[in-house]
Design an enzyme around this catalytic site. Structure first.
Site, short mmCIF file in Angstrom:
data_model
loop_
_atom_site.label_atom_id
_atom_site.label_comp_id
_atom_site.label_asym_id
_atom_site.label_seq_id
_atom_site.Cartn_x
_atom_site.Cartn_y
_atom_site.Cartn_z
N MET A 182 12.08 -61.23 -40.88
CA MET A 182 11.92 -62.68 -40.84
C MET A 182 13.23 -63.44 -40.58
O MET A 182 13.34 -64.61 -40.94
CB MET A 182 11.25 -63.16 -42.14
CG MET A 182 9.86 -62.55 -42.34
SD MET A 182 8.75 -62.67 -40.89
CE MET A 182 8.22 -64.35 -41.07
N LEU A 239 17.65 -62.76 -34.81
CA LEU A 239 18.82 -61.94 -34.48
C LEU A 239 19.66 -62.65 -33.42
O LEU A 239 19.13 -63.24 -32.49
CB LEU A 239 18.36 -60.57 -33.97
CG LEU A 239 17.60 -59.75 -35.01
CD1 LEU A 239 16.99 -58.50 -34.38
CD2 LEU A 239 18.50 -59.39 -36.19
N ASN A 253 9.50 -56.79 -31.03
CA ASN A 253 8.99 -57.52 -32.19
C ASN A 253 7.47 -57.64 -32.07
O ASN A 253 6.93 -57.63 -30.96
CB ASN A 253 9.62 -58.92 -32.21
CG ASN A 253 9.15 -59.74 -33.39
OD1 ASN A 253 9.09 -59.26 -34.53
ND2 ASN A 253 8.81 -61.00 -33.15
N HIS A 266 4.49 -60.38 -33.14
CA HIS A 266 4.32 -61.76 -33.59
C HIS A 266 2.83 -62.06 -33.73
O HIS A 266 2.03 -61.70 -32.85
CB HIS A 266 4.95 -62.72 -32.56
CG HIS A 266 4.83 -64.15 -32.98
ND1 HIS A 266 5.66 -64.70 -33.93
CD2 HIS A 266 3.96 -65.11 -32.62
CE1 HIS A 266 5.30 -65.96 -34.13
NE2 HIS A 266 4.28 -66.24 -33.36
N VAL A 313 13.50 -67.78 -29.77
CA VAL A 313 12.58 -67.46 -30.87
C VAL A 313 11.22 -67.09 -30.27
O VAL A 313 10.56 -67.93 -29.64
CB VAL A 313 12.44 -68.66 -31.83
CG1 VAL A 313 11.40 -68.36 -32.91
CG2 VAL A 313 13.78 -68.98 -32.47
N ASP A 314 10.83 -65.82 -30.43
CA ASP A 314 9.53 -65.33 -29.96
C ASP A 314 9.33 -65.60 -28.46
O ASP A 314 8.22 -65.91 -28.01
CB ASP A 314 8.38 -65.99 -30.76
CG ASP A 314 8.53 -65.75 -32.26
OD1 ASP A 314 8.99 -64.67 -32.64
OD2 ASP A 314 8.22 -66.67 -33.04
N GLU A 363 -2.83 -56.08 -35.14
CA GLU A 363 -1.42 -55.64 -35.03
C GLU A 363 -1.30 -54.14 -35.25
O GLU A 363 -0.54 -53.46 -34.55
CB GLU A 363 -0.56 -56.37 -36.07
CG GLU A 363 -0.39 -57.85 -35.82
CD GLU A 363 0.55 -58.52 -36.81
OE1 GLU A 363 1.08 -59.59 -36.47
OE2 GLU A 363 0.77 -57.99 -37.92
C1 GAR Z 1 3.08 -59.46 -39.42
O1 GAR Z 1 1.91 -60.22 -39.38
C2 GAR Z 1 4.01 -59.84 -38.29
O2 GAR Z 1 3.33 -60.22 -37.13
C3 GAR Z 1 4.75 -61.02 -38.89
O3 GAR Z 1 4.96 -60.64 -40.23
C4 GAR Z 1 3.91 -59.81 -40.66
C5 GAR Z 1 4.50 -58.59 -41.32
O4 GAR Z 1 3.51 -57.84 -41.95
N1 GAR Z 1 5.96 -61.24 -38.20
C6 GAR Z 1 6.43 -62.45 -37.94
O5 GAR Z 1 5.87 -63.47 -38.28
C7 GAR Z 1 7.75 -62.46 -37.19
N2 GAR Z 1 8.09 -63.78 -36.80
P1 GAR Z 1 3.83 -56.37 -42.47
O6 GAR Z 1 5.09 -56.46 -43.33
O7 GAR Z 1 2.63 -56.02 -43.29
O8 GAR Z 1 4.02 -55.48 -41.29
#
Ligand code: GAR
Length: 206
Positions: free
Chosen positions: A95, A98, A112, A114, A149-150, A179
């Site tokens: 979170m 970088l 990454n 998202h 960012v993203d 995901e």
């Molecule tokens: C995931 O939903 C991922 O897409 C999000 O954090 C979560 C992590 O879940 N990432 C972001 O929002 C990055 N900007 P996890 O720890 O269970 O893998």
């Protein structure tokens, strides 16, 4: 001896995407090994889950900023990942944004996931943004990391429906499940050398 493709996984949270990737490796679906798991959060579930699997897991204190690493922390992250000889850095719920030296050290080798169909809804709590906007399709995106960012080139996307009566929690859970399918597929293709990049266009060789 065969050189295995080495992953460095970075996360700040519970680590369910890490688990999906680790399980896909164990199942022989990704020709890679996890060289190290690093978190900026000492109590993060991702570190516990990595240690349960006997994988090297490191906490590195992020320093004084809330949304990025400070200089010392950035240097330490680069050192740990370099010493682990990683071929690819996989952000799995990391979170912090970088910046320069980190990006330069691993140029083109950071990906990454998202929780939205980018370029819609970058930033935080994208599933809530999607719900509030009223879109009918939400989803997730795996992309290369660049200085924005993203905003990096998109490797893969998977959509999920937004259903009447969805709450932020139910939609988030549906995106999370998508995901866990998409990320291992993308990492497998990268490990197999099946991904080529020309500017913003990412092609999958079959
Ligand atoms: C995931 O939903 C991922 O897409 C999000 O954090 C979560 C992590 O879940 N990432 C972001 O929002 C990055 N900007 P996890 O720890 O269970 O893998």
């Amino acid at each position: 001896m065969k050189n295995t493709f080495r992953l460095g996984i970075l996360g700040s949270g519970q680590g369910s995407n890490f688990v999906a990737i680790a399980d896909a490796i164990t199942a022989g679906k990704i020709p890679a090994e996890i060289a190290v798991v690093v978190s900026d959060v000492e109590s993060a579930g991702i570190l516990t889950r990595a240690r349960e699997r006997q994988l090297p897991a490191r906490f590195i204190a992020p320093g004084k900023f809330r949304t990025k690493l400070d200089e010392d922390a950035e240097r330490e992250f680069v050192k740990v990942l370099t010493e682990a000889k990683v071929d690819l850095i996989v952000l799995a719920g990391f979170m912090r944004v970088l910046k320069g030296d980190f990006l330069r050290a691993f140029e083109g080798r950071i990906v990454n996931i998202h929780p939205s169909l980018l370029p819609s809804f970058p930033g935080l709590e994208s599933w809530r943004q999607a719900l509030d906007y009223g879109v009918k399709l939400a989803g997730c995106t795996v992309h290369f990391v660049d200085a924005g960012v993203d905003s990096g080139a998109i490797i893969g996307q998977q959509s999920v429906p937004v259903l009447d009566g969805d709450t932020a929690e139910t939609l988030h859970a549906r995106i999370h499940a998508a995901e866990h399918e998409l990320y291992p597929q993308c990492v497998a293709a990268l490990a197999r050398g099946e991904i080529s990049v020309a500017g913003r266009k990412v092609c999958w060789k079959k």
